[in-house]
Design a protein around this motif. Structure first.
Motif, short mmCIF file in Angstrom:
data_model
loop_
_atom_site.label_atom_id
_atom_site.label_comp_id
_atom_site.label_asym_id
_atom_site.label_seq_id
_atom_site.Cartn_x
_atom_site.Cartn_y
_atom_site.Cartn_z
N ALA A 279 0.83 -1.21 0.00
CA ALA A 279 0.00 0.00 0.00
C ALA A 279 0.86 1.25 0.00
O ALA A 279 0.58 2.21 -0.73
N ARG A 302 -5.76 2.19 6.72
CA ARG A 302 -6.64 1.62 7.75
C ARG A 302 -6.44 0.11 7.86
O ARG A 302 -6.38 -0.60 6.87
N ARG A 304 -8.17 -3.08 9.94
CA ARG A 304 -9.38 -3.40 10.68
C ARG A 304 -9.52 -4.91 10.86
O ARG A 304 -9.18 -5.68 9.96
N GLU A 315 -8.99 -6.36 7.20
CA GLU A 315 -9.00 -5.45 6.06
C GLU A 315 -7.81 -4.50 6.13
O GLU A 315 -7.52 -3.95 7.20
N ALA A 317 -6.82 -1.16 4.07
CA ALA A 317 -7.39 -0.22 3.10
C ALA A 317 -6.57 1.07 3.06
O ALA A 317 -6.14 1.56 4.11
N ASP A 318 -6.35 1.59 1.86
CA ASP A 318 -5.66 2.87 1.72
C ASP A 318 -6.52 3.80 0.88
O ASP A 318 -7.44 3.37 0.18
N ASP A 319 -6.22 5.10 0.95
CA ASP A 319 -6.96 6.09 0.15
C ASP A 319 -6.09 6.63 -0.97
O ASP A 319 -6.14 7.80 -1.31
N VAL A 390 -9.69 -8.43 -3.34
CA VAL A 390 -9.35 -7.01 -3.38
C VAL A 390 -10.50 -6.24 -4.03
O VAL A 390 -11.11 -6.70 -5.00
N HIS A 391 -10.81 -5.09 -3.47
CA HIS A 391 -11.80 -4.18 -4.01
C HIS A 391 -11.12 -2.82 -4.21
O HIS A 391 -10.43 -2.34 -3.31
N THR A 392 -11.31 -2.23 -5.36
CA THR A 392 -10.59 -0.99 -5.65
C THR A 392 -11.46 -0.02 -6.45
O THR A 392 -12.40 -0.43 -7.14
N THR A 399 -8.87 -1.85 -1.09
CA THR A 399 -9.09 -2.57 0.16
C THR A 399 -8.85 -4.05 -0.06
O THR A 399 -9.46 -4.66 -0.94
N HIS A 401 -9.21 -7.70 1.54
CA HIS A 401 -10.07 -8.33 2.53
C HIS A 401 -9.64 -9.78 2.71
O HIS A 401 -9.69 -10.57 1.77
#
Length: 576
Positions: A279, A302, A304, A315, A317-319, A390-392, A399, A401
């Motif tokens: 990330a 993040r 989690r 999870e 997750a990055d922005d 992965v969800h993007t 993110t 998962h």
């Protein structure tokens, strides 16, 4: 208590003190206002305890370094040393030296850490320098005593815990597993008794069942640890990597009290580390690039954890910039993972990042770019019986998962019959099961078969062919297809019939026999028979390697035959 036992206890407690000091330093660095006196006092107490105990045990080099570090902390408590980024860097480097000194002492090595003298020189310079002006409004951080600083609640918390060697816990887990198996056997025998005494025996067995289940849950709880033991390692990692990359990143963790089996805790650290590195290196932009994109210069990373049913979900997750679909597709086509005439879905394209050797990095950095990392993540997660997706969203981040079983010792399983053999499939892997109609099963290409369910063509794996055994039925319309999830996609396993659902105690095959492809372990059923526990990722990999052909004859079920004659080997095999 022997001297060795005393030392071992010291090393474990010292590791906790060093880790807690590092966490407090990172919080001290992130404070937006004046430094928190409680944090400085906390670090001081940790180092003071470490110094005193190591001196008592004759670990003079460790005690001497801790003393030099303590002198700096005393000046900080008095308000004579301002908390600056340079100071925090020096103190974090000193924590690293403490960790290495502990490791050397534990190994019995007389070799000193390479950076010991330079770290000592920096501490001496701080202690010998003139008093620096404290930050505006900052006064002394505390008195020499710990009165009123929250030290007594800390000791109260420690008094409620006890350290137990993991070997003893594993022994308890194995014994409870055998108790569960024995109880299952007794219940089966009672069910076939005559009606005259069956009612009384059934009640007694039911009561035993309740006690066994409660004992099982309590013993398993002993192996459970909060995931904060893993999460606590990452703030320092993220800080150092972000500085090296010239990026500004804040790590936000939640769900740190979520508990996992100790075996899962130990094996999930590396995958999470890879994801955080990935990330920071690939996902998060530089402050300038984020400013040009209309984003805050400081990125949020993040972490989690939460429990849902019998699974633990993690999870990362990055922005950041997210995954570039077109770039991944071009790279996939260039290395032969995609063919030009296909129209792959987003899941198929983004799934390429988990393939061995796949990387879109143009250059190799000290963090990543060699095509090693995400394939290791998937392999390690699947080895734990879990899955990763992965969800993007372009420009908004990505993110990852991870779904994991709660424990590696006992699982909820569905029994399957294939020919004369019984297998156990983890219940968490099953989506649904059904008996297909003849028109739903179709052959594609040369050997591959699919089953069409609600308009979706799912690859079908005949377990009897995969394992080289004779089935009870050849016609899929006379059997059952069990739909399982793998890498975000559904796959159908063709079996002869379904059995019941039950909790099974996982026994390792590798301890007594050898690793078997497509098999996660074995268990002992209520009738005393040995059943193999199936590994969904391994089954899919086997089917891809041998499409339409049988495996080496007798490979998996030969192990069952061996185990039947050596039940005592499996019974002593322990959990995975």
């Amino acid at each position: 208590m022997t001297h060795d036992a005393t030392l071992e206890m010291f090393f474990e407690e010292a590791a906790d003190l060093v880790g807690d000091s590092e966490a407090a330093l990172l919080r001290l660095e992130q404070a937006s206002s004046e430094p928190d006196p409680a944090l400085v006092n906390r670090i001081f107490r940790n180092v003071h305890t470490l110094k005193g105990t190591s001196a008592m045990l004759g670990l003079d080099r460790l005690a001497g370094f801790a003393h030099s570090l303590e002198d700096v902390l005393v000046r900080m408590r008095k308000g004579e040393q301002a908390v600056t980024p340079t100071l925090v860097d020096t103190l974090l480097a000193s924590v690293d030296v403490l960790r290495r000194l502990l490791a050397r002492a534990r190994e019995g090595s007389g070799r000193e850490p390479d950076n010991l003298e330079s770290a000592l020189a920096k501490l001496r310079a701080l202690n010998a320098g003139a008093a620096t002006t404290p930050a505006h409004g900052a006064g002394p951080f505390g008195r020499a005593s710990d009165e009123g600083d929250g030290h007594d609640p800390d000791h109260a918390a420690e008094a409620t815990t006890v350290r137990v060697p993991i070997e003893k816990v594993d022994g308890l887990v194995n014994l409870v597993g055998e108790l569960v198996i024995t109880q299952s056997m007794i219940a089966r025998l009672v069910a076939h008794l005559g009606p005259d005494r069956a009612a009384q025996l059934e009640e007694a067995v039911a009561q035993m069942d309740r006690h066994a289940r409660e004992l099982q849950e309590r013993v398993m709880a002993v192996r459970m640890l909060p995931i904060r033991t893993v999460f606590s390692r990452f703030p320092r990692l993220v800080r150092d990597l972000a500085q090296a990359e010239g990026k500004q990143v804040v790590l936000e963790a939640s769900g740190e009290d979520t508990e996992l089996d100790k075996g899962v805790i130990e094996q999930i650290t590396d995958p999470l580390t890879h994801l955080l590195r990935n990330a920071i290196d690939h996902g998060i932009e530089t402050p300038e690039a984020r400013r040009l994109a209309g984003k805050p210069e400081v990125s949020r990373l993040r972490l989690r954890a939460y429990q849902e049913g019998g699974n633990i979900h993690l999870e990362v997750a990055d922005d950041g910039r997210g995954l570039d679909r077109d770039t991944i597709a071009r790279k996939g086509a260039a290395v032969g993972l995609l063919t030009p005439d296909t129209r792959p879905t987003d899941d198929e394209i983004f799934g390429l990042i988990f393939r061995p050797g796949f990387s879109t990095a143009e250059t190799v950095s000290h963090v990543s770019g060699r095509g090693v990392g995400l394939d290791v993540v998937r392999r390690n997660v699947e080895a734990l019986g879990g899955s990763i997706t992965v969800h993007t969203e372009a420009g908004r981040g990505a993110t990852f998962h991870i779904r994991l079983p709660l424990t590696l010792a006992i699982l909820d399983g569905q029994s399957l019959r294939v020919g004369s053999h019984t297998y156990i499939l983890p219940l968490a892997s099953i989506v649904e099961s059904m008996r297909p109609r003849p028109d739903q099963v179709r052959r594609v290409f040369t050997d591959a078969e699919v089953v069409v369910i609600r308009g979706r063509a799912l690859p079908m794996i005949r377990l009897h062919r995969l394992f080289g055994i004779a089935p009870a039925v050849e016609d899929p319309a006379q059997g059952i297809v069990v739909i399982v999830e793998h890498e975000g996609r559904d796959v159908a396993l063709l079996v002869d019939e379904l059995g019941g659902q039950q909790q099974v105690v996982i026994k390792s095959l590798e301890v007594n026999f050898a690793k078997v492809a497509g098999v996660a372990g074995a268990t002992i059923l209520s009738d005393g028979a040995v059943a193999l526990i199936l590994d969904v990722p391994g089954l899919v990999a086997l089917s891809r390697a041998r499409p339409g052909r049988e495996t080496r004859p007798g490979a998996p079920h030969a192990v069952v035959s061996m185990a039947r004659s050596e039940d005592e080997s499996l019974e002593g095999g322990g959990q995975r």
